[in-house]
Design a protein around this motif. Structure first.
Motif, PDB file in Angstrom:
ATOM      1  N   GLN A 140     100.552   8.461 -18.292  1.00 33.24           N
ATOM      2  CA  GLN A 140      98.900   8.329 -17.851  1.00 33.24           C
ATOM      3  C   GLN A 140      98.374   7.170 -17.794  1.00 33.24           C
ATOM      4  OE1 GLN A 140      98.264  11.288 -21.032  1.00 33.24           O
ATOM      5  NE2 GLN A 140      97.426  12.634 -19.647  1.00 33.24           N
ATOM      6  N   VAL A 141      98.747   6.180 -18.597  1.00 30.55           N
ATOM      7  CA  VAL A 141      98.226   4.873 -18.310  1.00 30.55           C
ATOM      8  C   VAL A 141      98.443   4.283 -17.020  1.00 30.55           C
ATOM      9  CG1 VAL A 141      98.479   2.326 -19.209  1.00 30.55           C
ATOM     10  CG2 VAL A 141      98.342   4.208 -20.871  1.00 30.55           C
ATOM     11  N   GLY A 142      99.847   4.605 -16.523  1.00 25.20           N
ATOM     12  CA  GLY A 142     100.099   4.347 -15.158  1.00 25.20           C
ATOM     13  C   GLY A 142      99.237   4.866 -14.286  1.00 25.20           C
ATOM     14  N   ILE A 143      98.918   5.896 -14.349  1.00 25.50           N
ATOM     15  CA  ILE A 143      97.825   6.819 -13.274  1.00 25.50           C
ATOM     16  C   ILE A 143      96.564   6.132 -13.256  1.00 25.50           C
ATOM     17  CG2 ILE A 143      96.913   8.685 -12.838  1.00 25.50           C
ATOM     18  CD1 ILE A 143      99.456  10.304 -13.920  1.00 25.50           C
ATOM     19  N   TYR A 144      96.230   5.876 -14.666  1.00 25.01           N
ATOM     20  CA  TYR A 144      94.627   5.254 -14.827  1.00 25.01           C
ATOM     21  C   TYR A 144      94.837   3.862 -14.163  1.00 25.01           C
ATOM     22  CZ  TYR A 144      90.660   2.864 -16.735  1.00 25.01           C
ATOM     23  OH  TYR A 144      89.555   2.429 -17.164  1.00 25.01           O
ATOM     24  N   GLU A 145      95.575   3.015 -14.388  1.00 27.83           N
ATOM     25  CA  GLU A 145      95.919   1.603 -13.597  1.00 27.83           C
ATOM     26  C   GLU A 145      95.979   1.869 -12.210  1.00 27.83           C
ATOM     27  OE1 GLU A 145      98.332  -0.588 -17.249  1.00 27.83           O
ATOM     28  OE2 GLU A 145      99.417   0.472 -15.611  1.00 27.83           O
ATOM     29  N   ARG A 146      96.494   2.767 -11.674  1.00 29.00           N
ATOM     30  CA  ARG A 146      96.889   2.987 -10.209  1.00 29.00           C
ATOM     31  C   ARG A 146      95.443   3.188  -9.558  1.00 29.00           C
ATOM     32  NH1 ARG A 146     100.127   1.927  -5.848  1.00 29.00           N
ATOM     33  NH2 ARG A 146     101.615   1.840  -7.320  1.00 29.00           N
ATOM     34  N   ILE A 147      94.855   4.266 -10.286  1.00 28.60           N
ATOM     35  CA  ILE A 147      93.372   4.665  -9.907  1.00 28.60           C
ATOM     36  C   ILE A 147      92.438   3.428  -9.763  1.00 28.60           C
ATOM     37  CG2 ILE A 147      91.392   6.051 -10.562  1.00 28.60           C
ATOM     38  CD1 ILE A 147      93.136   8.344 -11.557  1.00 28.60           C
ATOM     39  N   MET A 148      92.261   2.614 -10.690  1.00 27.93           N
ATOM     40  CA  MET A 148      91.349   1.431 -10.812  1.00 27.93           C
ATOM     41  C   MET A 148      91.881   0.581  -9.672  1.00 27.93           C
ATOM     42  SD  MET A 148      89.387   1.879 -13.231  1.00 27.93           S
ATOM     43  CE  MET A 148      89.447   3.551 -12.755  1.00 27.93           C
ATOM     44  N   GLN A 149      93.324   0.463  -9.547  1.00 31.82           N
ATOM     45  CA  GLN A 149      93.621  -0.422  -8.239  1.00 31.82           C
ATOM     46  C   GLN A 149      93.411  -0.058  -7.079  1.00 31.82           C
ATOM     47  OE1 GLN A 149      97.740  -1.816 -11.017  1.00 31.82           O
ATOM     48  NE2 GLN A 149      97.984  -0.910  -9.040  1.00 31.82           N
ATOM     49  N   GLN A 317     102.093   9.529  -7.455  1.00 26.88           N
ATOM     50  CA  GLN A 317     103.437   9.720  -7.771  1.00 26.88           C
ATOM     51  C   GLN A 317     104.067   8.530  -7.447  1.00 26.88           C
ATOM     52  OE1 GLN A 317     103.600  12.957  -4.884  1.00 26.88           O
ATOM     53  NE2 GLN A 317     104.254  14.437  -6.596  1.00 26.88           N
ATOM     54  N   VAL A 318     103.944   7.695  -6.627  1.00 23.79           N
ATOM     55  CA  VAL A 318     104.423   6.194  -6.262  1.00 23.79           C
ATOM     56  C   VAL A 318     104.180   5.487  -7.748  1.00 23.79           C
ATOM     57  CG1 VAL A 318     104.309   4.102  -5.413  1.00 23.79           C
ATOM     58  CG2 VAL A 318     104.389   6.207  -4.058  1.00 23.79           C
ATOM     59  N   GLY A 319     102.780   5.623  -8.193  1.00 24.15           N
ATOM     60  CA  GLY A 319     102.697   4.921  -9.460  1.00 24.15           C
ATOM     61  C   GLY A 319     103.651   5.290 -10.619  1.00 24.15           C
ATOM     62  N   ILE A 320     103.638   6.477 -10.652  1.00 28.61           N
ATOM     63  CA  ILE A 320     104.428   7.205 -11.801  1.00 28.61           C
ATOM     64  C   ILE A 320     105.999   6.737 -11.706  1.00 28.61           C
ATOM     65  CG2 ILE A 320     105.377   9.366 -12.664  1.00 28.61           C
ATOM     66  CD1 ILE A 320     102.628  10.616 -11.776  1.00 28.61           C
ATOM     67  N   TYR A 321     106.339   6.787 -10.387  1.00 24.77           N
ATOM     68  CA  TYR A 321     107.912   6.543 -10.330  1.00 24.77           C
ATOM     69  C   TYR A 321     108.123   4.955 -10.541  1.00 24.77           C
ATOM     70  CZ  TYR A 321     111.976   5.187  -7.673  1.00 24.77           C
ATOM     71  OH  TYR A 321     113.273   4.354  -7.468  1.00 24.77           O
TER      72      TYR A 321
END
Length: 361
Positions: A140-149, A317-321
């Motif tokens: 979920q941290v990775g998803i948050y980071e991706r959203i901000m990016q 999903q790319v961010g999760i991968y």
């Protein structure tokens, strides 16, 4: 007819250590670990929102550059290209026929002529009203980071990667209270880098303004992308950490949050809640090895995934991968992850391939 199609992911894998850990062989160790634990990798993907993955195939790494003791800054994704570079594995099943897809050269006249790297980085934080009151797990941290990016393309020059590289790195999560309700406070670093002539000197300020002017949109985006416990996204507050510089800045490890009197870009008092005392880690601590020499290794890689339905990953999903691949760093070599060894996985291309005939969208 016996012909099956699969999803081929191309990516860059980068390992960097500023704390004395030798990572010269880490891309080879990464390849070996993934290929020896394919069942574990498949299950991890399925459990973390990559539900269309039926089976994870072997990883194949390629040589791109030798280890160097000067930091390497990848300012934009490296677009996949046909290559005769020898791979670390001779597994013939990892060489499917790939359709000819136009590639982008960074030397193309499509980019501005200047290659000067302007980098700006600042600390920030955001309060989130969450229910239930739980911290984000690593994915979920990775998803948050991706959203901000991903918001980078919504302000300033209105462009994202590869023109402006954005890295959001969450450094700390805390529960804070205003005396009535408790909320989740996320501390993070926001970094913008351009090697293509785009001025990003004011991008952290533009980022703060965009988020704070579109809090409803930000809240909905989080809720729609697996951050389902977020009830309301609060205002972002950025802090000064360093001035813009024309020499690349490499952050080799997360910057741990600390109490500070650095002036913020906003005076919103609601963004200064009472924060519980949580131990912080200083990078100057003797807890780290004494040497600060930066050893960086980066290689291209690819992995075949059997997916059903046959769909490409969306950006989240790319961010999760990418986060899954990064998290395996603590499972081999020195058996340590961040902040000791910084790992960056960057997916550069997705293609549908078959064992005889190439499939396309």
């Amino acid at each position: 007819n016996g012909v099956t199609s699969q999803l081929l992911l191309s990516f860059n894998m980068r390992y960097e250590s500023r704390f004395g850990y030798n990572v010269a062989n880490y891309t080879r160790l990464f390849q070996s670990y993934i290929n020896d634990n394919l069942d574990e990798v498949t299950i991890s993907m399925q459990e973390h929102f990559l539900t269309n993955v039926v089976e994870a195939g072997r990883v194949q790494m390629f040589f791109t550059r030798s280890p160097t003791f000067s930091p390497i800054v990848s300012s934009s994704p490296t677009f996949a290209e046909k290559s005769t570079i020898p791979s670390e594995t001779s597994d013939p099943s990892m060489t499917p026929s790939i359709s000819s897809i136009p590639t982008v050269s960074q030397e193309s006249s499509f980019f501005p002529s200047t290659l000067t790297a302007l980098t700006i980085q600042k600390r920030g934080r955001q309060l989130l009203q969450v229910d239930p009151l739980l911290q984000f797990d690593p994915f979920q941290v990775g998803i948050y980071e991706r959203i901000m990016q991903n918001y980078t393309a919504s302000f300033g020059h209105m462009v994202g990667e590869p023109f402006i590289m954005t890295i959001c790195n969450v450094t700390e999560q805390q529960f804070v209270s205003n005396g009535v309700t408790s909320q989740l406070l996320l501390s993070f670093n926001m970094r913008y880098e351009s090697r293509f002539g785009y001025n990003v000197a004011n991008y952290t300020r533009l980022f703060q303004s965009y988020i704070n002017d579109n809090l409803d949109e930000v809240t909905i985006s989080m809720q729609e992308h697996f951050l389902t416990n977020v009830v309301e996204a609060g205002r972002v507050q950025m802090f000064f950490t360093r001035s813009p510089t024309f020499s690349p800045i490499v952050s080799s490890s997360p910057t741990f949050a600390e109490k500070s009197t650095i002036p913020s870009e906003t005076s919103d008092p609601s963004m200064t809640p009472s924060i519980s005392s949580i131990p912080t880690v200083s990078q100057e601590s003797s807890f780290f090895p004494s040497t600060l020499t930066a050893l960086t290794i980066q290689k291209r890689g690819r992995q075949l995934l059997q997916v059903d339905p046959l769909l490409q990953f969306d950006p989240f999903q790319v961010g999760i991968y990418e986060r899954i691949m990064q998290n395996y760093t603590a499972s081999f070599g020195h058996m340590v992850g961040e902040p000791f060894i910084m790992t960056i996985c960057n997916v550069t291309e997705q293609q549908f391939v078959s064992n005889g005939v190439t499939s396309q969208l």
